[in-house]
Motif scaffolding. Structure first.
Motif, mmCIF file in Angstrom:
data_model
loop_
_atom_site.group_PDB
_atom_site.id
_atom_site.type_symbol
_atom_site.label_atom_id
_atom_site.label_comp_id
_atom_site.label_asym_id
_atom_site.label_seq_id
_atom_site.Cartn_x
_atom_site.Cartn_y
_atom_site.Cartn_z
ATOM 1 N N UNK A 77 0.817 -1.210 0.000
ATOM 2 C CA UNK A 77 0.000 0.000 0.000
ATOM 3 C C UNK A 77 0.855 1.267 0.000
ATOM 4 N N UNK A 78 1.898 1.296 0.819
ATOM 5 C CA UNK A 78 2.742 2.502 0.899
ATOM 6 C C UNK A 78 3.393 2.817 -0.435
ATOM 7 N N UNK A 79 3.881 1.785 -1.116
ATOM 8 C CA UNK A 79 4.512 1.993 -2.422
ATOM 9 C C UNK A 79 3.496 2.494 -3.445
ATOM 10 N N UNK A 80 2.265 1.958 -3.386
ATOM 11 C CA UNK A 80 1.242 2.400 -4.332
ATOM 12 C C UNK A 80 0.837 3.843 -4.060
ATOM 13 N N UNK A 81 0.636 4.199 -2.787
ATOM 14 C CA UNK A 81 0.280 5.580 -2.460
ATOM 15 C C UNK A 81 1.356 6.547 -2.929
ATOM 16 N N UNK A 82 2.622 6.184 -2.731
ATOM 17 C CA UNK A 82 3.733 7.036 -3.182
ATOM 18 C C UNK A 82 3.738 7.156 -4.706
ATOM 19 N N UNK A 83 3.516 6.046 -5.399
ATOM 20 C CA UNK A 83 3.509 6.058 -6.862
ATOM 21 C C UNK A 83 2.340 6.884 -7.398
ATOM 22 N N UNK A 84 1.176 6.800 -6.735
ATOM 23 C CA UNK A 84 0.010 7.582 -7.158
ATOM 24 C C UNK A 84 0.282 9.076 -7.011
ATOM 25 N N UNK A 85 0.873 9.477 -5.873
ATOM 26 C CA UNK A 85 1.195 10.892 -5.665
ATOM 27 C C UNK A 85 2.193 11.400 -6.693
ATOM 28 N N UNK A 86 3.233 10.611 -6.948
ATOM 29 C CA UNK A 86 4.229 11.005 -7.947
ATOM 30 C C UNK A 86 3.602 11.108 -9.331
ATOM 31 N N UNK A 87 2.672 10.189 -9.624
ATOM 32 C CA UNK A 87 2.022 10.203 -10.921
ATOM 33 C C UNK A 87 1.115 11.413 -11.075
ATOM 34 N N UNK A 88 0.471 11.849 -9.992
ATOM 35 C CA UNK A 88 -0.360 13.060 -10.047
ATOM 36 C C UNK A 88 0.501 14.290 -10.318
ATOM 37 N N UNK A 89 1.661 14.331 -9.650
ATOM 38 C CA UNK A 89 2.579 15.457 -9.903
ATOM 39 C C UNK A 89 3.030 15.468 -11.362
ATOM 40 N N UNK A 90 3.310 14.280 -11.881
ATOM 41 C CA UNK A 90 3.730 14.159 -13.273
ATOM 42 C C UNK A 90 2.642 14.655 -14.221
ATOM 43 N N UNK A 91 1.375 14.395 -13.877
ATOM 44 C CA UNK A 91 0.271 14.839 -14.734
ATOM 45 C C UNK A 91 0.222 16.355 -14.825
ATOM 46 N N UNK A 92 0.602 17.034 -13.735
ATOM 47 C CA UNK A 92 0.626 18.501 -13.725
ATOM 48 C C UNK A 92 1.807 19.022 -14.527
ATOM 49 N N UNK A 93 2.966 18.396 -14.338
ATOM 50 C CA UNK A 93 4.188 18.844 -15.014
ATOM 51 C C UNK A 93 4.237 18.424 -16.476
ATOM 52 N N UNK A 94 3.577 17.306 -16.802
ATOM 53 C CA UNK A 94 3.592 16.780 -18.171
ATOM 54 C C UNK A 94 2.166 16.503 -18.629
ATOM 55 N N UNK A 95 1.405 17.544 -18.931
ATOM 56 C CA UNK A 95 -0.007 17.333 -19.270
ATOM 57 C C UNK A 95 -0.189 16.493 -20.541
ATOM 58 N N UNK A 96 -1.432 16.029 -20.710
ATOM 59 C CA UNK A 96 -1.794 15.235 -21.885
ATOM 60 C C UNK A 96 -1.284 15.907 -23.147
ATOM 61 N N UNK A 97 -0.709 15.171 -24.097
ATOM 62 C CA UNK A 97 -0.566 13.718 -24.152
ATOM 63 C C UNK A 97 0.768 13.193 -23.622
ATOM 64 N N UNK A 98 1.531 14.027 -22.954
ATOM 65 C CA UNK A 98 2.855 13.612 -22.492
ATOM 66 C C UNK A 98 2.837 12.860 -21.160
ATOM 67 N N UNK A 99 1.748 12.980 -20.431
ATOM 68 C CA UNK A 99 1.646 12.290 -19.149
ATOM 69 C C UNK A 99 1.565 10.784 -19.361
ATOM 70 N N UNK A 100 2.212 10.027 -18.478
ATOM 71 C CA UNK A 100 2.195 8.561 -18.516
ATOM 72 C C UNK A 100 1.398 8.059 -17.310
ATOM 73 N N UNK A 101 0.069 7.854 -17.464
ATOM 74 C CA UNK A 101 -0.746 7.475 -16.310
ATOM 75 C C UNK A 101 -0.396 6.097 -15.758
ATOM 76 N N UNK A 102 -0.417 6.013 -14.433
ATOM 77 C CA UNK A 102 -0.227 4.741 -13.732
ATOM 78 C C UNK A 102 -1.595 4.106 -13.552
ATOM 79 N N UNK A 103 -1.731 2.849 -13.975
ATOM 80 C CA UNK A 103 -3.006 2.159 -13.857
ATOM 81 C C UNK A 103 -2.811 0.757 -13.286
ATOM 82 N N UNK A 104 -3.862 0.279 -12.631
ATOM 83 C CA UNK A 104 -3.878 -1.100 -12.160
ATOM 84 C C UNK A 104 -4.384 -1.941 -13.323
ATOM 85 N N UNK A 105 -3.484 -2.645 -13.990
ATOM 86 C CA UNK A 105 -3.858 -3.436 -15.167
ATOM 87 C C UNK A 105 -4.636 -4.686 -14.797
#
Length: 196
Positions: A113-141
């Motif tokens: 859980x801790x690793x996922x929460x950290x990855x989700x937060x980092x991914x949200x920051x990435x979405x702000x810094x690298x907006x669509x279409x450059x953002x690489x969303x993290x998903x539970x496949x």
């Protein structure tokens, strides 16, 4: 309202009224385009969910105006927390996707859980810094729960699922109540299936 994404609301939240599209049907779960991460539900469905053992959601009253001009009471369901400790991390799979969310760019090694929460937060920051279409969303496949998750809660959200973004889960008990009450506009699917 959509500014509340992934967080619990503060005092003073104001929910605007909405209007049914001229071709829309009045259902217990209403499809909306401006709040895709939240649910818009009828009073009847809200009472059932609220009375159940729910987790990580809060409810806000609003109304939808029908073609006749009469208002109908509805409720926003805002998901602010996921019970990520219920996931089986050894069987679930996590991936980064391209900007369109279609192709896997890389795997993510997430073991708890801790690793996922950290990855989700980092991914949200990435979405702000690298907006669509450059953002690489993290998903539970592939989403797998531990052996006894559904007995814990009757209703809860998990965000980052492959086909839905945020998926709302119900126990068999609540599903049976919803079906018995003949609530409309709802489709129950497996979280790893493509949405119909």
């Amino acid at each position: 309202m959509t500014k509340l994404l992934f967080e619990k609301s503060k005092d003073g939240v104001s929910i605007p009224s909405g209007y049914f599209h001229k071709k829309a049907k009045q259902t217990d779960l209403v499809s909306v385009t401006f709040a895709s991460s939240q649910l818009l539900i009828s009073q009847k469905l809200k009472e059932m969910i609220f009375a159940s053992k729910h987790y990580g959601v809060e409810f806000f009253q609003t109304e939808l105006i029908g073609l006749s001009g009469l208002p109908f009471e509805y409720w926003f369901v805002n998901p602010y927390e996921s019970p990520l400790d219920m996931l089986d991390y050894s069987k679930s799979e996590f991936n980064y996707f391209d900007g369109r969310g279609k192709n896997v760019i890389s795997n993510a090694s997430i073991e708890n859980k801790n690793e996922l929460e950290k990855a989700i937060l980092e991914n949200r920051r990435s979405a702000i810094e690298n907006p669509y279409p450059n953002h690489r969303p993290l998903k539970i496949s592939v989403l797998e729960f531990k052996n006894t998750p559904v007995t814990s809660y009757d209703f809860f959200p998990i965000w980052g699922t492959l086909n839905r973004g945020i998926a709302f889960f119900v126990s068999q008990r609540l599903k049976g109540q919803i079906e018995l009450a003949q609530c409309t506009g709802i489709t129950f699917t497996d979280p790893n299936q493509v949405y119909p």
